[in-house]
Write a protein that holds these residues in place. Sequence first.
Motif, PDB file in Angstrom:
ATOM      1  N   GLY A 178       0.825  -1.211   0.000  1.00 18.07           N
ATOM      2  CA  GLY A 178       0.000   0.000   0.000  1.00 18.07           C
ATOM      3  C   GLY A 178       0.851   1.249   0.000  1.00 18.07           C
ATOM      4  N   ASP A 179       1.904   1.234   0.833  1.00 18.99           N
ATOM      5  CA  ASP A 179       2.823   2.385   0.868  1.00 18.99           C
ATOM      6  C   ASP A 179       3.507   2.586  -0.472  1.00 18.99           C
ATOM      7  OD1 ASP A 179       2.147   2.798   3.500  1.00 18.99           O
ATOM      8  OD2 ASP A 179       3.952   1.858   4.327  1.00 18.99           O
ATOM      9  N   GLU A 183       3.233   5.790  -2.865  1.00 16.92           N
ATOM     10  CA  GLU A 183       4.443   6.480  -3.319  1.00 16.92           C
ATOM     11  C   GLU A 183       4.446   6.602  -4.839  1.00 16.92           C
ATOM     12  OE1 GLU A 183       7.726   4.281  -1.822  1.00 16.92           O
ATOM     13  OE2 GLU A 183       7.367   4.806   0.271  1.00 16.92           O
ATOM     14  N   ALA A 184       4.012   5.536  -5.514  1.00 15.11           N
ATOM     15  CA  ALA A 184       3.991   5.558  -6.980  1.00 15.11           C
ATOM     16  C   ALA A 184       2.980   6.574  -7.482  1.00 15.11           C
ATOM     17  CB  ALA A 184       3.653   4.158  -7.502  1.00 15.11           C
ATOM     18  N   VAL A 185       1.806   6.677  -6.805  1.00 17.78           N
ATOM     19  CA  VAL A 185       0.781   7.643  -7.201  1.00 17.78           C
ATOM     20  C   VAL A 185       1.301   9.063  -7.021  1.00 17.78           C
ATOM     21  CG1 VAL A 185      -1.475   8.591  -6.605  1.00 17.78           C
ATOM     22  CG2 VAL A 185      -1.160   6.109  -6.772  1.00 17.78           C
ATOM     23  N   VAL A 186       1.941   9.306  -5.860  1.00 12.99           N
ATOM     24  CA  VAL A 186       2.497  10.654  -5.584  1.00 12.99           C
ATOM     25  C   VAL A 186       3.566  10.991  -6.601  1.00 12.99           C
ATOM     26  CG1 VAL A 186       3.836  12.011  -3.943  1.00 12.99           C
ATOM     27  CG2 VAL A 186       1.935  10.598  -3.126  1.00 12.99           C
ATOM     28  N   ALA A 191       5.355  14.013 -11.325  1.00 13.43           N
ATOM     29  CA  ALA A 191       5.888  13.992 -12.698  1.00 13.43           C
ATOM     30  C   ALA A 191       4.907  14.655 -13.660  1.00 13.43           C
ATOM     31  CB  ALA A 191       6.137  12.538 -13.116  1.00 13.43           C
ATOM     32  N   LYS A 192       3.595  14.464 -13.416  1.00  9.15           N
ATOM     33  CA  LYS A 192       2.578  15.062 -14.286  1.00  9.15           C
ATOM     34  C   LYS A 192       2.605  16.583 -14.157  1.00  9.15           C
ATOM     35  CE  LYS A 192      -2.337  14.748 -15.374  1.00  9.15           C
ATOM     36  NZ  LYS A 192      -3.630  14.141 -15.001  1.00  9.15           N
ATOM     37  N   ARG A 193       2.740  17.067 -12.915  1.00 10.73           N
ATOM     38  CA  ARG A 193       2.797  18.526 -12.708  1.00 10.73           C
ATOM     39  C   ARG A 193       4.018  19.112 -13.395  1.00 10.73           C
ATOM     40  NH1 ARG A 193       1.986  17.545  -6.952  1.00 10.73           N
ATOM     41  NH2 ARG A 193      -0.250  17.450  -6.496  1.00 10.73           N
TER      42      ARG A 193
END
Length: 202
Positions: A178-179, A183-186, A191-193
């Motif tokens: 889950g962590d 972390e991958a989502v964040v 990276a998208k920003r």
Amino acid sequence: MARLLLSKHTLASERKKLMAYQRFLPALDLKRQQLRQAQKQCQIEYDALCRELEEVMATVKNQLPMLSALRFSISDLVSVGQVSVESRSQMGVILPHVVEYGATVIPRPPMVNAPWLGYLQQQLLTAIQLRVALKVKKQQLVLLRAAVVKTTQRVNLFDNVLIPRTSSNIKRIQVYLGDREREAVVAAKIAKRRRALPDPMP
């Protein structure tokens, strides 16, 4: 103890083990209950045999006080032969059972006409059979007690060690994965920003 790999493959493996443990534990606990009941019944039968033997000995002592005056051995009245015992399985426990006692009455010599000797012979035969039955019943008790202890240890192993440990491993892996997912989502959002920012002027 092997190091726990925190991966999806390990998570699936631990879940599979937990399901197997939880499925097996009730059957194992039922076997323990059945073994305890068999042990209890065996103890009841053992105690009954003890009382029966005591009654036979007391009857002989009370009804045949003339035994003290016998001029020949009691072994001349009853012949003890080979006892036949076979093994039978009861809930996976191999228990001995008497098939044949191997004791017979010896014919009385013609010169011995005491009418109570026949009764004595029958009582001696009964006492011998009871002693053999008690010996075998005691062996059954020992084996059943050992089986109860072994099965209880296995129940405790599943209930107090394997299931809690596997559940803990599953939670640990789930927290780790889950962590990592968060972390991958964040990281993806960051990276998208960054890609959305305008390029600086050359």
